[in-house]
Design a protein around this motif. Structure first.
Motif, PDB file in Angstrom:
ATOM      1  N   UNK A 151       0.822  -1.208   0.000  1.00 58.90           N
ATOM      2  CA  UNK A 151       0.000   0.000   0.000  1.00 58.90           C
ATOM      3  C   UNK A 151       0.858   1.260   0.000  1.00 58.90           C
ATOM      4  N   UNK A 152       1.963   1.235   0.740  1.00 65.12           N
ATOM      5  CA  UNK A 152       2.821   2.415   0.854  1.00 65.12           C
ATOM      6  C   UNK A 152       3.670   2.652  -0.393  1.00 65.12           C
ATOM      7  N   UNK A 155       6.471  -1.866  -2.429  1.00 62.77           N
ATOM      8  CA  UNK A 155       6.441  -3.109  -3.194  1.00 62.77           C
ATOM      9  C   UNK A 155       5.524  -2.937  -4.399  1.00 62.77           C
ATOM     10  N   UNK A 156       5.891  -3.598  -5.503  1.00 63.82           N
ATOM     11  CA  UNK A 156       5.028  -3.634  -6.681  1.00 63.82           C
ATOM     12  C   UNK A 156       4.029  -4.783  -6.601  1.00 63.82           C
ATOM     13  N   UNK A 157       4.399  -5.816  -5.865  1.00 68.91           N
ATOM     14  CA  UNK A 157       3.600  -7.038  -5.815  1.00 68.91           C
ATOM     15  C   UNK A 157       3.944  -7.771  -4.523  1.00 68.91           C
ATOM     16  N   UNK A 158       2.960  -8.452  -3.934  1.00 66.88           N
ATOM     17  CA  UNK A 158       3.200  -9.221  -2.714  1.00 66.88           C
ATOM     18  C   UNK A 158       2.570 -10.599  -2.844  1.00 66.88           C
ATOM     19  N   UNK A 285      -1.749  -7.021  -5.742  1.00 64.29           N
ATOM     20  CA  UNK A 285      -1.302  -5.724  -6.233  1.00 64.29           C
ATOM     21  C   UNK A 285      -2.314  -4.684  -5.757  1.00 64.29           C
ATOM     22  N   UNK A 286      -1.940  -3.422  -5.857  1.00 58.31           N
ATOM     23  CA  UNK A 286      -2.833  -2.356  -5.413  1.00 58.31           C
ATOM     24  C   UNK A 286      -3.912  -2.125  -6.462  1.00 58.31           C
ATOM     25  N   UNK A 287      -5.148  -2.178  -6.043  1.00 57.97           N
ATOM     26  CA  UNK A 287      -6.264  -2.004  -6.966  1.00 57.97           C
ATOM     27  C   UNK A 287      -6.224  -0.607  -7.582  1.00 57.97           C
ATOM     28  N   UNK A 288      -6.335  -0.540  -8.893  1.00 55.59           N
ATOM     29  CA  UNK A 288      -6.344   0.735  -9.583  1.00 55.59           C
ATOM     30  C   UNK A 288      -4.966   1.246  -9.966  1.00 55.59           C
ATOM     31  N   UNK A 289      -3.918   0.603  -9.501  1.00 53.87           N
ATOM     32  CA  UNK A 289      -2.559   1.033  -9.832  1.00 53.87           C
ATOM     33  C   UNK A 289      -2.058   0.206 -11.016  1.00 53.87           C
ATOM     34  N   UNK A 290      -1.705   0.862 -12.113  1.00 54.61           N
ATOM     35  CA  UNK A 290      -1.269   0.140 -13.305  1.00 54.61           C
ATOM     36  C   UNK A 290       0.060  -0.561 -13.052  1.00 54.61           C
ATOM     37  N   UNK A 291       0.205  -1.735 -13.633  1.00 55.20           N
ATOM     38  CA  UNK A 291       1.421  -2.519 -13.444  1.00 55.20           C
ATOM     39  C   UNK A 291       2.415  -2.231 -14.564  1.00 55.20           C
ATOM     40  N   UNK A 292       3.664  -1.932 -14.217  1.00 58.03           N
ATOM     41  CA  UNK A 292       4.694  -1.761 -15.251  1.00 58.03           C
ATOM     42  C   UNK A 292       4.889  -3.077 -16.016  1.00 58.03           C
TER      43      UNK A 292
END
Length: 317
Positions: A151-152, A155-158, A285-292
């Motif tokens: 969330x902070x 991390x890009x993925x957990x 992953x964080x909802x709404x955050x686009x993944x590189x």
């Protein structure tokens, strides 16, 4: 101070096209040759230079000579700035292309400890072979802590699990596998080698667990079987738990992800749990955050390895 106007930039709004044309003319010393290099007409090049000069408050950038042009003092001042702008844009294009083509980038991910037994190292090895130019950074932690880091933005993925009742609903969850359980017992245990068991068959045993309470842990499965396990030893590390089991000090639950790495002097009994899988494993992953692109590629390899592990897990005794 309060009431003072906020300063703003009154400088010219320069087109990068103008700067590119300017550098071509400066490089060749000729509108004609610059036009040929750009694939434009000479009049088009002349209009671009005139627009640039107008934007610079009428500063003349070139002396027009009988044969070609020559930079003025203003033109010479502009050259390094124009070069810096165009090189910066070229650098941005190169870096963006590297991200698209997966020859560069950085993936920061976290995983709960059991995933490090097989899922994470297999994924790392497969991903490194395919995309050696992408850097990977790993953190280890329990699911609640990993979600905080996610969330902070650290991390890009957990890689997380449903153990511990963490609030997974707030995240985008990519299902990896459903994990079954085993009971680790000493090889001399009466149930060793007898196939799948129900946890209730071991209700009278001493248990080795990472917590004094079964709630929110793998041992919560015992509560579903109608008994409260007697936790005799609180041990955090999986290898240490196996040592306690081998010494005959109790039995312990082992998730499927750790089943391949157990020591040879203990036996694993598959647990029958018809209510539901012991736990599910997800990539969060964080909802709404686009993944590189690099993170998307890592997620794909992670899912492949999870399918391989899930299909290869067989009853162990």
């Amino acid at each position: 101070m309060a009431g003072m106007p906020i300063p703003h930039d009154d400088g010219p709004d320069l087109s990068t096209v103008w700067l590119r044309v300017f550098l071509e003319v400066a490089r060749h010393g000729s509108f004609t040759v610059a036009a040929r290099s750009l694939g434009w007409s000479q009049s088009a090049v002349s209009r671009q230079i005139s627009s640039l000069e107008s934007a610079l408050d009428g500063a003349q950038l070139f002396d027009r000579l009988p044969r070609g042009v020559r930079l003025t003092e203003a033109g010479r001042v502009l050259v390094p700035h124009a070069e810096a702008v165009t090189e910066s844009l070229h650098g941005a294009r190169r870096e963006l292309a590297a991200l698209r083509e997966l020859v560069g980038g950085h993936v920061q991910f976290g995983a709960f400890p059991t995933a490090d037994s097989a899922l994470v190292p297999r994924t790392l090895a497969a991903f490194r072979d395919r995309h050696p130019g992408i850097r990977l950074s790993r953190e280890e932690g329990l699911t609640p802590r990993l979600l905080e880091r996610l969330t902070s933005g650290h991390l890009d993925l957990a890689i997380v699990s449903t153990t511990g009742r963490a609030p997974l609903e707030a995240y985008e969850l990519h299902h990896l596998l459903d994990e079954s359980l085993y009971v680790a017992v000493p090889t001399a245990h009466p149930l060793s080698g007898q196939g799948p068991v129900r946890l209730a068959q071991l209700a009278d045993c001493d248990w080795i667990s990472g917590s004094a309470h079964p709630e929110g842990t793998l041992l919560e499965a015992a509560l579903r079987e109608g008994f409260s396990p007697r936790i005799a030893h609180i041990v955090g590390e999986w290898t240490a738990k196996e040592g306690y089991v081998a010494a005959g000090l109790g039995v312990a639950l082992v998730p499927a992800l750790a089943a391949d790495s157990v020591r040879p002097d203990i036996a694993l009994l598959p647990v029958l749990d018809e209510v539901a899988p012991a736990r599910a494993v997800y990539a969060a992953t964080v909802r709404g955050r686009s993944l590189p692109p690099a993170t998307k590629a890592f997620l794909g390899v992670l899912a492949e390895e999870a399918r391989r592990i899930g299909s290869s897990v067989a009853p162990v005794a």
